[in-house]
Design a protein around this motif. Structure first.
Motif, short mmCIF file in Angstrom:
data_model
loop_
_atom_site.label_atom_id
_atom_site.label_comp_id
_atom_site.label_asym_id
_atom_site.label_seq_id
_atom_site.Cartn_x
_atom_site.Cartn_y
_atom_site.Cartn_z
N ILE A 115 29.42 14.05 -55.95
CA ILE A 115 28.53 15.19 -56.17
C ILE A 115 29.33 16.49 -56.14
O ILE A 115 29.21 17.32 -57.02
N CYS A 116 30.14 16.66 -55.11
CA CYS A 116 31.03 17.81 -55.02
C CYS A 116 32.20 17.45 -54.13
O CYS A 116 32.13 16.51 -53.35
N GLN A 117 33.27 18.20 -54.27
CA GLN A 117 34.47 17.94 -53.49
C GLN A 117 35.15 19.25 -53.13
O GLN A 117 34.92 20.27 -53.76
N PRO B 45 23.81 12.37 -49.41
CA PRO B 45 25.07 11.72 -49.80
C PRO B 45 25.99 11.45 -48.61
O PRO B 45 25.78 11.97 -47.51
N ARG B 46 27.00 10.67 -48.87
CA ARG B 46 28.02 10.36 -47.86
C ARG B 46 29.16 11.35 -48.01
O ARG B 46 29.69 11.52 -49.10
N VAL B 47 29.52 12.03 -46.93
CA VAL B 47 30.66 12.95 -46.95
C VAL B 47 31.85 12.22 -46.36
O VAL B 47 31.86 11.86 -45.19
N GLN C 87 34.81 14.98 -49.79
CA GLN C 87 33.94 14.87 -50.96
C GLN C 87 32.60 14.28 -50.55
O GLN C 87 32.52 13.51 -49.60
N ALA C 88 31.57 14.67 -51.28
CA ALA C 88 30.23 14.14 -51.09
C ALA C 88 29.98 13.11 -52.18
O ALA C 88 30.10 13.42 -53.37
N VAL D 66 25.41 12.02 -44.69
CA VAL D 66 25.90 10.98 -43.79
C VAL D 66 27.41 11.16 -43.70
O VAL D 66 28.08 11.27 -44.72
N PHE D 67 27.95 11.22 -42.49
CA PHE D 67 29.37 11.51 -42.31
C PHE D 67 30.17 10.22 -42.24
O PHE D 67 29.92 9.34 -41.43
#
Length: 118
Positions: A55-57, A31-33, A45-46, A92-93
């Motif tokens: 997905i999560c934060q 995922p993208r963070v 957040q992801a 991915v940042f």
């Protein structure tokens, strides 16, 4: 005069944000963070971009953290544990248009130190 300077800073950040987002995207296993910082706190957040779901934060406001390097390190530790619970090791940042310096750089370094591959 001061409002013109602030408008220019914001417009330059938004230009950088659009340029970055054109190149990166998050998928389910990577995922993208995304990070956002205000003057008082920071949020991360992801995001899985295929289905546009978070997905999560992790929020610095909930954890009572300030928007400084120490707060960014603690926020990264919290987000890394949540990502590991979901079984995610690589992300991915997305620096969200901010320069990779100071709070943003220490957040990314802390994610790496906690076992998340950027």
């Amino acid at each position: 005069m001061r409002t013109n300077i602030l408008k220019r800073k914001l417009s330059l950040r938004l230009k950088r944000k659009r340029r970055i987002r054109a190149k990166i995207s998050g998928i389910a296993n990577c995922p993208r963070v995304s990070i956002f910082k205000s003057n008082r706190t920071i949020y991360a957040q992801a995001i899985e971009d295929v289905t546009s779901t978070t997905i999560c934060q992790s929020s610095g406001k909930v954890l009572n953290l300030k928007a400084n390097k120490e707060g960014a390190i603690n926020l990264a530790k919290d987000l890394a544990t949540k990502l590991k619970e979901k079984g995610i090791e690589e992300v991915v940042f997305d620096r969200n248009g901010y320069l990779y310096h100071g709070v943003i750089a220490s957040f990314a370094d802390a994610l790496r130190e906690n076992g998340i591959k950027l």
